[in-house]
Design a protein around this motif. Structure first.
Motif, PDB file in Angstrom:
ATOM      1  N   ARG A  52     -11.614   2.635 -20.780  1.00  0.00           N
ATOM      2  CA  ARG A  52     -12.328   3.247 -19.674  1.00  0.00           C
ATOM      3  C   ARG A  52     -12.387   2.317 -18.423  1.00  0.00           C
ATOM      4  NH1 ARG A  52     -17.925   2.242 -20.187  1.00  0.00           N
ATOM      5  NH2 ARG A  52     -17.270   0.252 -20.701  1.00  0.00           N
ATOM      6  N   LEU A  53     -11.351   1.332 -18.309  1.00  0.00           N
ATOM      7  CA  LEU A  53     -11.179   0.453 -17.249  1.00  0.00           C
ATOM      8  C   LEU A  53     -10.004   0.626 -16.493  1.00  0.00           C
ATOM      9  CD1 LEU A  53     -11.876  -2.907 -19.179  1.00  0.00           C
ATOM     10  CD2 LEU A  53     -13.625  -1.531 -17.910  1.00  0.00           C
ATOM     11  N   TRP A  54     -10.014   0.397 -15.034  1.00  0.00           N
ATOM     12  CA  TRP A  54      -8.781   0.641 -14.247  1.00  0.00           C
ATOM     13  C   TRP A  54      -8.315  -0.919 -14.335  1.00  0.00           C
ATOM     14  CZ3 TRP A  54      -6.802   4.708 -12.744  1.00  0.00           C
ATOM     15  CH2 TRP A  54      -7.431   6.022 -12.635  1.00  0.00           C
ATOM     16  N   LYS A  55      -7.298  -0.890 -14.339  1.00  0.00           N
ATOM     17  CA  LYS A  55      -6.368  -2.263 -14.191  1.00  0.00           C
ATOM     18  C   LYS A  55      -5.442  -2.176 -13.050  1.00  0.00           C
ATOM     19  CE  LYS A  55      -8.468  -4.674 -17.192  1.00  0.00           C
ATOM     20  NZ  LYS A  55      -9.231  -5.776 -16.986  1.00  0.00           N
ATOM     21  N   PHE A  56      -4.772  -3.148 -12.386  1.00  0.00           N
ATOM     22  CA  PHE A  56      -4.067  -3.322 -11.123  1.00  0.00           C
ATOM     23  C   PHE A  56      -3.088  -4.475 -11.422  1.00  0.00           C
ATOM     24  CE2 PHE A  56      -8.244  -1.806 -10.258  1.00  0.00           C
ATOM     25  CZ  PHE A  56      -7.982  -0.756  -9.434  1.00  0.00           C
ATOM     26  N   LYS A  57      -1.715  -4.241 -10.854  1.00  0.00           N
ATOM     27  CA  LYS A  57      -0.832  -5.287 -10.967  1.00  0.00           C
ATOM     28  C   LYS A  57      -0.929  -5.766  -9.334  1.00  0.00           C
ATOM     29  CE  LYS A  57       1.472  -5.569 -14.636  1.00  0.00           C
ATOM     30  NZ  LYS A  57       1.846  -6.967 -15.427  1.00  0.00           N
ATOM     31  N   THR A  58      -1.215  -6.818  -8.899  1.00  0.00           N
ATOM     32  CA  THR A  58      -1.228  -7.336  -7.520  1.00  0.00           C
ATOM     33  C   THR A  58      -0.099  -6.954  -6.749  1.00  0.00           C
ATOM     34  OG1 THR A  58      -0.875  -9.477  -8.225  1.00  0.00           O
ATOM     35  CG2 THR A  58      -3.212  -8.848  -7.870  1.00  0.00           C
ATOM     36  N   GLY A  59       1.034  -7.009  -7.328  1.00  0.00           N
ATOM     37  CA  GLY A  59       2.279  -6.754  -6.638  1.00  0.00           C
ATOM     38  C   GLY A  59       2.229  -5.468  -6.160  1.00  0.00           C
ATOM     39  N   GLU A  60       2.107  -4.455  -7.135  1.00  0.00           N
ATOM     40  CA  GLU A  60       2.291  -2.842  -6.647  1.00  0.00           C
ATOM     41  C   GLU A  60       1.320  -2.571  -5.482  1.00  0.00           C
ATOM     42  OE1 GLU A  60       3.222  -1.307 -11.221  1.00  0.00           O
ATOM     43  OE2 GLU A  60       1.111  -0.781 -10.312  1.00  0.00           O
ATOM     44  N   VAL A  61      -0.134  -3.423  -5.709  1.00  0.00           N
ATOM     45  CA  VAL A  61      -1.041  -2.990  -4.619  1.00  0.00           C
ATOM     46  C   VAL A  61      -0.783  -3.395  -3.100  1.00  0.00           C
ATOM     47  CG1 VAL A  61      -3.632  -3.557  -4.085  1.00  0.00           C
ATOM     48  CG2 VAL A  61      -3.037  -2.922  -6.389  1.00  0.00           C
ATOM     49  N   ASP A  62      -0.088  -4.612  -3.256  1.00  0.00           N
ATOM     50  CA  ASP A  62       0.364  -5.407  -2.276  1.00  0.00           C
ATOM     51  C   ASP A  62       1.436  -4.652  -1.494  1.00  0.00           C
ATOM     52  OD1 ASP A  62      -1.323  -7.521  -2.364  1.00  0.00           O
ATOM     53  OD2 ASP A  62       0.107  -8.888  -3.446  1.00  0.00           O
ATOM     54  N   ASP A  63       2.312  -4.021  -2.169  1.00  0.00           N
ATOM     55  CA  ASP A  63       3.224  -3.283  -1.549  1.00  0.00           C
ATOM     56  C   ASP A  63       2.817  -1.799  -1.148  1.00  0.00           C
ATOM     57  OD1 ASP A  63       5.306  -4.734  -2.378  1.00  0.00           O
ATOM     58  OD2 ASP A  63       5.981  -3.702  -4.471  1.00  0.00           O
ATOM     59  N   TRP A  64       1.609  -1.361  -1.776  1.00  0.00           N
ATOM     60  CA  TRP A  64       0.872  -0.138  -1.314  1.00  0.00           C
ATOM     61  C   TRP A  64       0.284  -0.197  -0.166  1.00  0.00           C
ATOM     62  CZ3 TRP A  64      -4.350   0.936  -1.033  1.00  0.00           C
ATOM     63  CH2 TRP A  64      -4.680   2.005  -1.061  1.00  0.00           C
ATOM     64  N   VAL A  65      -0.195  -1.574   0.188  1.00  0.00           N
ATOM     65  CA  VAL A  65      -1.106  -1.876   1.483  1.00  0.00           C
ATOM     66  C   VAL A  65       0.110  -2.139   2.517  1.00  0.00           C
ATOM     67  CG1 VAL A  65      -2.370  -3.722   2.570  1.00  0.00           C
ATOM     68  CG2 VAL A  65      -2.952  -2.722  -0.059  1.00  0.00           C
ATOM     69  N   ARG A  66       1.062  -3.114   2.148  1.00  0.00           N
ATOM     70  CA  ARG A  66       2.122  -3.033   3.280  1.00  0.00           C
ATOM     71  C   ARG A  66       2.801  -1.884   3.731  1.00  0.00           C
ATOM     72  NH1 ARG A  66       4.101  -6.782  -0.773  1.00  0.00           N
ATOM     73  NH2 ARG A  66       3.232  -8.862  -0.037  1.00  0.00           N
TER      74      ARG A  66
ATOM     75  N   ILE B  92      -8.476   4.845  -5.078  1.00  0.00           N
ATOM     76  CA  ILE B  92      -7.557   5.550  -6.285  1.00  0.00           C
ATOM     77  C   ILE B  92      -7.884   6.924  -6.118  1.00  0.00           C
ATOM     78  CG2 ILE B  92      -8.001   5.755  -8.783  1.00  0.00           C
ATOM     79  CD1 ILE B  92      -9.297   2.772  -9.001  1.00  0.00           C
ATOM     80  N   SER B  93      -9.031   7.331  -5.951  1.00  0.00           N
ATOM     81  CA  SER B  93      -9.307   9.086  -6.113  1.00  0.00           C
ATOM     82  C   SER B  93      -8.369   9.730  -4.887  1.00  0.00           C
ATOM     83  CB  SER B  93     -10.581   9.325  -6.232  1.00  0.00           C
ATOM     84  OG  SER B  93     -11.345   9.034  -5.163  1.00  0.00           O
ATOM     85  N   LYS B  94      -8.490   8.882  -3.756  1.00  0.00           N
ATOM     86  CA  LYS B  94      -8.134   9.716  -2.259  1.00  0.00           C
ATOM     87  C   LYS B  94      -6.598   9.414  -1.603  1.00  0.00           C
ATOM     88  CE  LYS B  94     -12.992  10.814  -1.191  1.00  0.00           C
ATOM     89  NZ  LYS B  94     -14.065  10.251  -0.578  1.00  0.00           N
ATOM     90  N   ARG B  95      -6.385   7.983  -1.943  1.00  0.00           N
ATOM     91  CA  ARG B  95      -5.289   7.664  -1.501  1.00  0.00           C
ATOM     92  C   ARG B  95      -4.005   7.221  -2.413  1.00  0.00           C
ATOM     93  NH1 ARG B  95      -7.387   4.441   3.970  1.00  0.00           N
ATOM     94  NH2 ARG B  95      -8.744   6.194   4.376  1.00  0.00           N
ATOM     95  N   GLU B  96      -4.230   7.678  -3.591  1.00  0.00           N
ATOM     96  CA  GLU B  96      -3.467   7.350  -4.539  1.00  0.00           C
ATOM     97  C   GLU B  96      -2.995   5.758  -4.910  1.00  0.00           C
ATOM     98  OE1 GLU B  96       0.025   9.882  -4.095  1.00  0.00           O
ATOM     99  OE2 GLU B  96      -1.253  11.641  -4.353  1.00  0.00           O
ATOM    100  N   MET B  97      -3.896   4.951  -4.876  1.00  0.00           N
ATOM    101  CA  MET B  97      -3.802   3.627  -4.951  1.00  0.00           C
ATOM    102  C   MET B  97      -3.335   3.266  -6.219  1.00  0.00           C
ATOM    103  SD  MET B  97      -6.733   0.632  -4.808  1.00  0.00           S
ATOM    104  CE  MET B  97      -6.469  -0.895  -4.579  1.00  0.00           C
ATOM    105  N   PRO B  98      -2.282   2.555  -6.293  1.00  0.00           N
ATOM    106  CA  PRO B  98      -1.605   2.046  -7.638  1.00  0.00           C
ATOM    107  C   PRO B  98      -2.433   1.546  -8.634  1.00  0.00           C
ATOM    108  CG  PRO B  98      -0.466   0.594  -6.203  1.00  0.00           C
ATOM    109  CD  PRO B  98      -1.652   1.751  -5.259  1.00  0.00           C
ATOM    110  N   ALA B  99      -3.194   2.317  -9.654  1.00  0.00           N
ATOM    111  CA  ALA B  99      -3.944   1.746 -10.691  1.00  0.00           C
ATOM    112  C   ALA B  99      -3.609   2.356 -11.897  1.00  0.00           C
ATOM    113  CB  ALA B  99      -5.248   2.297 -10.236  1.00  0.00           C
ATOM    114  N   HIS B 100      -3.854   1.857 -13.025  1.00  0.00           N
ATOM    115  CA  HIS B 100      -3.634   2.001 -14.425  1.00  0.00           C
ATOM    116  C   HIS B 100      -4.986   2.110 -15.198  1.00  0.00           C
ATOM    117  CE1 HIS B 100       0.342   1.450 -13.402  1.00  0.00           C
ATOM    118  NE2 HIS B 100       0.347   0.606 -12.693  1.00  0.00           N
TER     119      HIS B 100
END
Length: 83
Positions: free
Chosen positions: A38-52, A26-34
């Motif tokens: 106080r909590l970080w939440k993610f959409k698995t589709g966004e994260v999967d695209d980021w990984v791909r 999240i802090s160093k590679r701009e992982m898609p997180a919202h």
């Protein structure tokens, strides 16, 4: 199936990495997180695209930091070590 919001624990399990790795991405590679409160939440589709797209890869980070500005920084650091 809808792309629901998932927690740090769930996205870490989904990717097979630790929670600490997620926080680092999240802090160093701009992982898609919202941030939700106080909590970080993610959409698995966004994260999967980021990984791909290779952004979780160490090779991606090295390519990103091997540009001309980075070379100047490395040279400056070498100069400090020499002296």
């Amino acid at each position: 199936m809808s792309d629901r919001w998932v927690s740090v624990e769930e996205i870490a399990e989904h990717l097979g990495v630790s929670k600490d790795t997620i926080y680092g991405w999240i802090s160093k590679r701009e992982m898609p997180a919202h941030k939700v409160g106080r909590l970080w939440k993610f959409k698995t589709g966004e994260v999967d695209d980021w990984v791909r797209n290779g952004k979780a890869s160490d090779d991606y980070r090295e390519a990103e930091t091997s540009g001309p500005a980075s070379q100047r920084e490395k040279h400056a650091e070498r100069g400090k070590a020499d002296g």
